[in-house]
Design a protein around this motif. Structure first.
Motif, mmCIF file in Angstrom:
data_model
loop_
_atom_site.group_PDB
_atom_site.id
_atom_site.type_symbol
_atom_site.label_atom_id
_atom_site.label_comp_id
_atom_site.label_asym_id
_atom_site.label_seq_id
_atom_site.Cartn_x
_atom_site.Cartn_y
_atom_site.Cartn_z
ATOM 1 N N ASP A 1 0.864 -1.175 0.000
ATOM 2 C CA ASP A 1 0.000 0.000 0.000
ATOM 3 C C ASP A 1 0.899 1.223 0.000
ATOM 4 O OD1 ASP A 1 -2.078 1.687 0.096
ATOM 5 O OD2 ASP A 1 -2.797 1.133 2.093
ATOM 6 N N GLY A 2 0.948 1.918 -1.113
ATOM 7 C CA GLY A 2 1.837 3.068 -1.222
ATOM 8 C C GLY A 2 3.291 2.656 -1.095
ATOM 9 N N GLY A 3 3.622 1.449 -1.584
ATOM 10 C CA GLY A 3 5.019 1.036 -1.602
ATOM 11 C C GLY A 3 5.441 0.258 -0.370
ATOM 12 N N THR A 4 4.699 0.389 0.710
ATOM 13 C CA THR A 4 5.102 -0.352 1.902
ATOM 14 C C THR A 4 4.198 -1.561 2.076
ATOM 15 O OG1 THR A 4 3.655 1.027 3.242
ATOM 16 C CG2 THR A 4 5.974 1.675 3.114
ATOM 17 N N PRO A 5 4.752 -2.672 2.518
ATOM 18 C CA PRO A 5 3.956 -3.887 2.722
ATOM 19 C C PRO A 5 2.863 -3.651 3.746
ATOM 20 C CG PRO A 5 6.310 -4.345 2.858
ATOM 21 C CD PRO A 5 6.172 -2.865 2.816
ATOM 22 N N ALA A 6 1.628 -4.067 3.382
ATOM 23 C CA ALA A 6 0.511 -3.849 4.297
ATOM 24 C C ALA A 6 -0.128 -5.158 4.709
ATOM 25 C CB ALA A 6 -0.532 -2.943 3.648
ATOM 26 N N GLY A 7 0.056 -6.216 3.926
ATOM 27 C CA GLY A 7 -0.568 -7.481 4.279
ATOM 28 C C GLY A 7 -0.193 -8.551 3.272
ATOM 29 N N VAL A 8 -0.781 -9.742 3.440
ATOM 30 C CA VAL A 8 -0.508 -10.816 2.488
ATOM 31 C C VAL A 8 -1.805 -11.462 2.042
ATOM 32 C CG1 VAL A 8 1.784 -11.371 3.350
ATOM 33 C CG2 VAL A 8 -0.223 -12.469 4.379
ATOM 34 N N VAL A 9 -1.762 -12.035 0.811
ATOM 35 C CA VAL A 9 -2.872 -12.851 0.318
ATOM 36 C C VAL A 9 -2.300 -14.191 -0.108
ATOM 37 C CG1 VAL A 9 -4.969 -11.900 -0.675
ATOM 38 C CG2 VAL A 9 -2.773 -11.042 -1.426
ATOM 39 N N ASP A 10 -3.028 -15.250 0.230
ATOM 40 C CA ASP A 10 -2.610 -16.547 -0.279
ATOM 41 C C ASP A 10 -3.744 -17.139 -1.108
ATOM 42 O OD1 ASP A 10 -4.474 -17.258 1.534
ATOM 43 O OD2 ASP A 10 -3.064 -18.172 2.973
ATOM 44 N N ARG A 11 -3.439 -18.313 -1.689
ATOM 45 C CA ARG A 11 -4.422 -18.957 -2.554
ATOM 46 C C ARG A 11 -5.762 -19.140 -1.862
ATOM 47 N NH1 ARG A 11 -1.602 -24.066 -5.550
ATOM 48 N NH2 ARG A 11 -0.610 -22.879 -7.207
ATOM 49 N N ALA A 12 -5.707 -19.615 -0.643
ATOM 50 C CA ALA A 12 -6.938 -19.923 0.079
ATOM 51 C C ALA A 12 -7.800 -18.681 0.248
ATOM 52 C CB ALA A 12 -6.603 -20.515 1.435
ATOM 53 N N ALA A 13 -7.133 -17.570 0.608
ATOM 54 C CA ALA A 13 -7.890 -16.333 0.823
ATOM 55 C C ALA A 13 -8.590 -15.912 -0.456
ATOM 56 C CB ALA A 13 -6.939 -15.233 1.310
ATOM 57 N N VAL A 14 -7.874 -15.996 -1.587
ATOM 58 C CA VAL A 14 -8.457 -15.573 -2.853
ATOM 59 C C VAL A 14 -9.624 -16.465 -3.218
ATOM 60 C CG1 VAL A 14 -8.045 -15.374 -5.323
ATOM 61 C CG2 VAL A 14 -6.382 -14.466 -3.700
ATOM 62 N N ILE A 15 -9.428 -17.759 -3.081
ATOM 63 C CA ILE A 15 -10.510 -18.685 -3.445
ATOM 64 C C ILE A 15 -11.716 -18.439 -2.576
ATOM 65 C CG2 ILE A 15 -11.199 -21.111 -3.432
ATOM 66 C CD1 ILE A 15 -8.262 -21.720 -4.256
ATOM 67 N N ARG A 16 -11.481 -18.253 -1.286
ATOM 68 C CA ARG A 16 -12.599 -17.969 -0.387
ATOM 69 C C ARG A 16 -13.337 -16.712 -0.822
ATOM 70 N NH1 ARG A 16 -9.870 -19.417 4.135
ATOM 71 N NH2 ARG A 16 -9.274 -17.257 4.532
ATOM 72 N N ALA A 17 -12.573 -15.692 -1.129
ATOM 73 C CA ALA A 17 -13.195 -14.418 -1.508
ATOM 74 C C ALA A 17 -14.022 -14.571 -2.781
ATOM 75 C CB ALA A 17 -12.121 -13.353 -1.713
ATOM 76 N N LEU A 18 -13.538 -15.444 -3.675
ATOM 77 C CA LEU A 18 -14.266 -15.572 -4.939
ATOM 78 C C LEU A 18 -15.549 -16.375 -4.788
ATOM 79 C CD1 LEU A 18 -11.444 -16.050 -7.579
ATOM 80 C CD2 LEU A 18 -12.844 -14.029 -7.132
ATOM 81 N N VAL A 19 -15.609 -17.306 -3.853
ATOM 82 C CA VAL A 19 -16.802 -18.133 -3.745
ATOM 83 C C VAL A 19 -17.735 -17.681 -2.640
ATOM 84 C CG1 VAL A 19 -15.779 -20.146 -4.786
ATOM 85 C CG2 VAL A 19 -15.627 -19.830 -2.324
ATOM 86 N N GLU A 20 -17.178 -17.119 -1.566
ATOM 87 C CA GLU A 20 -18.048 -16.744 -0.461
ATOM 88 C C GLU A 20 -18.887 -15.556 -0.858
ATOM 89 O OE1 GLU A 20 -17.619 -17.281 3.238
ATOM 90 O OE2 GLU A 20 -16.388 -19.075 3.017
ATOM 91 N N GLU A 21 -20.119 -15.592 -0.422
ATOM 92 C CA GLU A 21 -20.960 -14.460 -0.792
ATOM 93 C C GLU A 21 -20.655 -13.258 0.054
ATOM 94 O OE1 GLU A 21 -25.047 -15.287 -0.996
ATOM 95 O OE2 GLU A 21 -24.762 -16.738 -2.615
ATOM 96 N N ASP A 22 -20.324 -13.502 1.296
ATOM 97 C CA ASP A 22 -20.167 -12.377 2.191
ATOM 98 C C ASP A 22 -18.784 -12.430 2.824
ATOM 99 O OD1 ASP A 22 -20.796 -10.162 3.624
ATOM 100 O OD2 ASP A 22 -22.842 -10.865 4.002
ATOM 101 N N VAL A 23 -17.859 -11.810 2.133
ATOM 102 C CA VAL A 23 -16.477 -11.882 2.585
ATOM 103 C C VAL A 23 -16.326 -11.249 3.957
ATOM 104 C CG1 VAL A 23 -14.107 -11.286 2.052
ATOM 105 C CG2 VAL A 23 -15.707 -11.830 0.223
ATOM 106 N N ALA A 24 -17.059 -10.174 4.151
ATOM 107 C CA ALA A 24 -16.930 -9.473 5.410
ATOM 108 C C ALA A 24 -17.235 -10.420 6.555
ATOM 109 C CB ALA A 24 -17.900 -8.291 5.443
ATOM 110 N N ARG A 25 -18.300 -11.252 6.335
ATOM 111 C CA ARG A 25 -18.661 -12.193 7.373
ATOM 112 C C ARG A 25 -17.555 -13.237 7.538
ATOM 113 N NH1 ARG A 25 -24.563 -13.612 6.258
ATOM 114 N NH2 ARG A 25 -23.486 -14.812 4.684
ATOM 115 N N ALA A 26 -17.045 -13.733 6.411
ATOM 116 C CA ALA A 26 -16.073 -14.825 6.454
ATOM 117 C C ALA A 26 -14.765 -14.399 7.110
ATOM 118 C CB ALA A 26 -15.808 -15.329 5.036
ATOM 119 N N THR A 27 -14.242 -13.242 6.755
ATOM 120 C CA THR A 27 -12.943 -12.826 7.288
ATOM 121 C C THR A 27 -13.090 -12.070 8.586
ATOM 122 O OG1 THR A 27 -13.035 -10.791 6.062
ATOM 123 C CG2 THR A 27 -11.905 -12.636 4.998
ATOM 124 N N GLY A 28 -14.328 -11.724 8.927
ATOM 125 C CA GLY A 28 -14.541 -10.970 10.142
ATOM 126 C C GLY A 28 -14.020 -9.562 10.057
ATOM 127 N N ALA A 29 -13.759 -9.091 8.846
ATOM 128 C CA ALA A 29 -13.216 -7.743 8.702
ATOM 129 C C ALA A 29 -14.295 -6.686 8.935
ATOM 130 C CB ALA A 29 -12.633 -7.564 7.313
#
Ligand SMILES: Nc1ncnc2c1ncn2[C@@H]1O[C@H](COP(=O)(O)OP(=O)(O)O)[C@@H](O)[C@H]1O
Ligand SMILES: [Mg+2]
Lengths: 342, 641
Positions: free
Chosen positions: A314-342
């Motif tokens: 984010d703006g050149g500095t590392p802010a977080g990580v994504v892995d395969r599982a996270a992406v797949i979850r985000a693509l199939v889950e209807e409510d990401v907010a619920r799933a990740t608790g964000a």
């Protein structure tokens, strides 16, 4: 740039009375008033300079009425409209005409071309009514026609053009007066799907250089996602939710919005920043990084290539990580907010 | 109404049931009859002392006009200058048309025809004018043309701006619409009377009357055209900040142009429609030829002049129709289809020049066609050989239809019974409002002192309409079923619709002598084309899906007509009955001229003997009858939906 506060439009014999009853009095919780149609019900929003604000709603939800209220093509029943700080509802006829001539242009669902005028004269119409001389306005119109890719069609009549080309004329006509604000009332709804996509791309191409402040009406949620910087979901004259495409997809406020979001192309809408885990410990020092605003579909090839997680910058500095599982979850889950608790 | 009080106490909010309503109306009728038996002095005839005295008032006014014509400022400063101006204008055009070489006129028409429609139109138009000359009617044709030009010009100059105003302002529209309606039902004679009063007898009243008669279509079609411009175009213009004037000039008027041009066409046709009537107040030309020949029963001469009018009508109709077809949104494809070439106009101009050099100014006498004599012979032959058909027909209509019906309405039924009966019809087709209106209208007939004439006319109108309907419906149905019948009928109907009404009278009088019957036959001929056309149209417009579905279930042709097409076309057919009645009413005065008695005769007396009071009263009564019958049939037609 454009600030609307508590706009109402009620059709019927005594709209003021109906408004008073619905807005302030005992009946404030009621939805309808006898003999009246409440087309727009207390809508407020702000559009920033250069932003494209999309209003999405089903047919009859009051979108056309709302957008016509902005320049008082339809006289609003109540509310305040500020365009560059000027109160539109206080304007006299002359000021209003000048607003429509110089500041705000409109593109219509059924094109609204003048069938008895050639393409060139249609595009030049806005300049003509402000009294620009023929040569200047024709030059300008010719430029606009070239801009929308219709060079060579100047002296055809509208009925000789296909629907998509007619709407290009509509677009050129709106751009010709070099307005600060563009209003689109379902401009592509009357077009075939393929042509519609082509026109959407055309509009995005133009916007990438012109950056016009726009209010864009549509009943097509994918179109809203594609065009809009922010989207308002409208239902029965009210805004149900306003947010960026990503916000709507991630956090639909109710089942009504959720129903639209369900089939959204999540890979295009969601970004790395929205689904990353802020836990930087699992970060691989392999130099595989992505910017936080990258859509998920840009991540897929990289993740397919290698199993290791990606670092989100984010703006050149590392802010977080994504892995395969996270992406797949985000693509199939209807409510990401619920799933990740964000 | 008293009739309702029977049912009201029992069920306050329910509508009185049908048997109850019928019973109460019958009771009212019986009451009226009883009253007339008890008080015969009051009901035998409409009480004369109830007369409104309109006739005397009008006569007094007309005497005032006659004696003050030279001194009163309204004449000195308004009517006289107006009159002089119009007269000078007509003369100017007339002199120009008559002064020009005949070949030049034909040449100009040919070029106009070529530019607007192509060589067919060009040839047709020039042949038409040539025919007028060949019948020895060149001068009269030019006179009529001059009058027409001026009248149509004025009608358009007044009508188009009024139409624009109607389209832009709902309030103005609401004010003007009933006036236009009244102008269209009013027989031209009615306003001819005051026009003559104010303008005297000559070209000017003819122009004024023609203008009044021809204005309504110009107003209506202009207004309609502007109102029907796509709202999207107007909204777009508004969105780009156009002023109201800019919207009108740049969007509404150009897009309404075809409709306005159709209005021009209609205006011309209307104006031609009263050429003969205009001749009665002093317009010369073809109308006067017909009128004079009619009075002298010179059928051949009347036929020639009538034919010339028809020819002019067709030429002007086709020319102005071609003009209205020029659609601004279609220009380029036309241009692409036919490159503008100046060869044909040049050829025509050359021919014209040759004719100008070769022939003298007057139309060559040796080209006379002489249609009059054979026509006279034909008519004489038919009269001498067909009397075994015409006599019994005439007797049958008179003895078995007209007389009994007239006696019933005028003599047997006391006037209160008639009033109640007509009100009852109004009540059943619509409601108490129409009942009340009809009753007041019927009373007016008596108050104006025209009760018995009105009943005479009413009986003739109803009989004529019945005959027309009986003839028109089957033919209309037939035409809707068979394209052959339709194609055969089309030119006949076209002809009947363009012939000036007077021209019908000539052969009819020859065959049937004067009396009520020739008037009736002329009226039937006048009204029947519209009846046939609307019936046919109504049936043809029945939704194809319904017809297809009926066919799919194996209906026979007859079943299809009876079970599907006729029921679905009922509203349209009802409307065509309404139109037929109105057209028959429009002929009342003309029928009166050939012995039709009743209101028509009174109106003719009023006009020709300057009995202004009688004329105006009779005219008003015709209008009242027209309004009653129109409202009743319209309401009845609306119920068919
Ligand atoms: N001029 C009008 N008079 C009465 N009702 C209207 C008018 N225009 C729109 N409405 C009503 O207002 C509601 C919203 O219409 P509109 O703004 O056209 O919806 P949308 O553009 O979202 O389809 C609808 O119920 C419509 O029937
Ligand atoms: Mg809409």
């Amino acid at each position: 740039m454009l600030i609307c506060t508590d706009i109402w439009k009620i059709f019927g014999p005594t709209p003021e009375k109906a408004h008073a009853a619905l807005a302030f009095q005992v009946a404030a919780d009621k939805l309808s008033y006898p003999d009246h149609v409440v087309a727009v019900r207390g809508v407020s929003f702000e559009v920033k300079k250069g932003e494209t604000f999309v209003v999405m709603g089903l047919s009859g939800s009051g979108k056309s009425t709302l957008v016509r209220c902005l320049t008082r093509l339809t006289e609003p029943t109540a509310g305040q409209i500020l365009i560059e700080g000027q109160d539109v509802r206080r304007m006299n006829d002359e000021a209003l005409r000048n607003l429509r001539r110089h500041k705000v242009s409109m593109v219509f669902q059924n094109f609204g071309l003048l069938p008895h005028r050639r393409v060139l004269d249609n595009v030049a119409y806005g300049l003509e009514v402000c009294g620009v001389d023929r040569r200047t306005r024709n030059d300008r119109a010719a430029q606009m026609i070239e801009l929308v890719g219709l060079k060579g069609w100047e002296s055809k009549y509208p009925r000789q053009l296909s629907g998509g080309m007619q709407q290009r004329v509509g677009l050129a006509r709106a751009l010709a007066v070099n307005p600060d604000i563009l209003l689109f009332d379902e401009p592509f709804s009357a077009l075939d799907p393929l042509i519609r996509r082509e026109m959407q791309d055309e509009l995005l191409r133009l916007q990438s250089t012109l950056h016009k402040t726009s209010v864009f009406i549509t009943h097509d949620f994918p179109e809203a996602l594609k065009i809009g910087d922010r989207i308002a979901i409208m239902k029965d004259g009210q805004f149900v939710q306003v947010g960026t495409p990503q916000e709507l997809v991630l956090r639909p406020r109710d089942d009504y919005v959720r129903a639209f979001v369900k089939d959204a192309p999540r890979a295009k809408v969601l970004t790395a920043g929205a689904i990353m885990s802020r836990d930087l410990r699992g970060r691989a020092p392999n130099g595989r990084t992505v910017p936080s605003h990258a859509p998920l579909q840009a991540l897929l090839p990289m993740l397919a290539e290698h199993d290791a997680p990606l670092t989100v910058l984010d703006g050149g500095t590392p802010a977080g990580v994504v892995d395969r599982a996270a992406v797949i979850r985000a693509l199939v889950e209807e409510d990401v907010a619920r799933a990740t608790g964000a | 109404m008293a009739t309702r009080s029977f049912a009201l106490p029992i069920l306050p909010r329910a509508r009185s049931s049908r048997p109850w309503r019928i019973a109460s109306v019958l009771a009212l009728l019986a009451g009226a009859w009883l009253l007339s038996l008890l008080v015969p002095s009051l009901t035998d005839q409409f009480p004369a002392h109830w007369n409104l005295g309109l006739r005397e008032a009008v006569d007094g006014f007309s005497r005032w006009v006659t004696s003050n014509r030279i001194t009163s400022p309204i004449f000195v400063y308004f009517f006289d200058p107006l009159s002089t101006g119009i007269d000078a204008f007509v003369r100017l055009i007339e002199n120009a048309l008559l002064g020009a070489h005949w070949a030049v006129i034909i040449g100009i028409t040919a070029i106009a025809g070529w530019l607007l429609g192509g060589w067919r139109l060009s040839l047709g138009c020039s042949l038409g004018f040539f025919l007028c000359g060949a019948m020895g009617l060149w001068t009269q044709t030019m006179q009529t043309l001059a009058l027409m030009n001026v009248s149509v010009l004025f009608a358009l100059l007044i009508g188009i701006p009024l139409g624009i105003a109607c389209a832009l302002s709902n309030r103005f529209d609401r004010v003007l619409r009933p006036i236009l309606d009244a102008m269209q039902v009013m027989p031209a004679f009615v306003y001819l009377i005051p026009v003559v009063l104010f303008f005297g007898v000559a070209r000017v009243p003819a122009v004024v009357a023609t203008v009044i008669y021809a204005i309504p279509p110009a107003v209506r079609l202009t207004s309609l055209g502007i109102r029907e411009v796509q709202p999207a175009a107007v909204e777009a213009a508004r969105a780009f900040g156009s002023t109201r004037w800019q919207i009108l000039r740049k969007v509404q008027l150009p897009l309404a142009l075809p409709a306005i041009m159709a209005g021009v066409n209609q205006t011309i046709m209307m104006a031609l429609g009263i050429v003969v009537i205009a001749a009665m107040v002093g317009a010369g030309g073809l109308g006067r030829e017909v009128y004079l020949a009619l009075q002298r029963l010179q059928v051949g001469r009347a036929f020639e002049a009538g034919l010339a009018i028809v020819v002019i009508a067709i030429v002007l109709d086709r020319l102005s129709e071609a003009l209205s077809r020029i659609d601004l949104t279609q220009l380029p494809s036309r241009a692409a289809g036919r490159a503008p070439s100046w060869v044909a106009p040049l050829v025509i101009a050359g021919l014209t020049a040759l004719c100008v050099i070769a022939f003298q100014d007057a139309f060559p006498g040796e080209w006379q066609l002489g249609l009059a004599r054979p026509v006279d012979g034909l008519v004489r032959w038919t009269r001498d050989n067909l009397f075994f058909i015409t006599r019994p027909l005439s007797d049958f209509i008179t003895l078995y239809l007209l007389n009994p019906f007239r006696d019933l309405l005028r003599d047997i039924a006391p006037w209160p019974v008639m009033v109640v009966a007509v009100a009852a019809v109004g009540y059943f087709v619509s409601g108490w409002r129409l009942a009340l209106g009809s009753a007041i209208g019927m009373f007016m007939l008596g108050w104006l002192g025209m009760w018995s004439q009105s009943m005479d006319t009413l009986s003739q109108v109803l009989v004529t309409t019945a005959i027309t309907v009986v003839l028109a419906l089957p033919v209309g149905i037939l035409a809707s079923q068979s394209d052959v019948v339709r194609r055969v009928l089309r030119p006949i109907l076209d002809f009947l619709q363009t012939v000036p009404t007077f021209v019908f009278l000539v052969p009819v009088i020859m065959l049937f002598n004067v009396g009520r019957v020739p008037g009736i036959i002329a009226s039937v001929l006048y009204a029947i084309p519209v009846g046939i056309r609307l019936t046919e149209l109504g049936i043809r417009q029945v939704s194809p899906e319904a017809v297809e579905a009926a066919k799919a279930f194996g209906s026979t042709r007859a079943q299809l007509i009876v079970k599907v097409q006729l029921p679905l076309a009922k509203p349209a057919i009802a409307l065509s009955v309404n139109q037929m009645i109105m057209m028959v009413l429009a002929m009342v005065v003309i029928a009166g001229m050939v012995g039709g008695a009743g209101l028509g005769l009174e109106a003719v007396i009023g006009l020709t003997r300057s009995e202004t009071g009688i004329g105006i009263s009779a005219g008003l009564c015709i209008v009242i009858l027209a309004m009653i019958l129109d409202r009743i049939t319209q309401a009845w037609a609306a119920r068919q939906r």
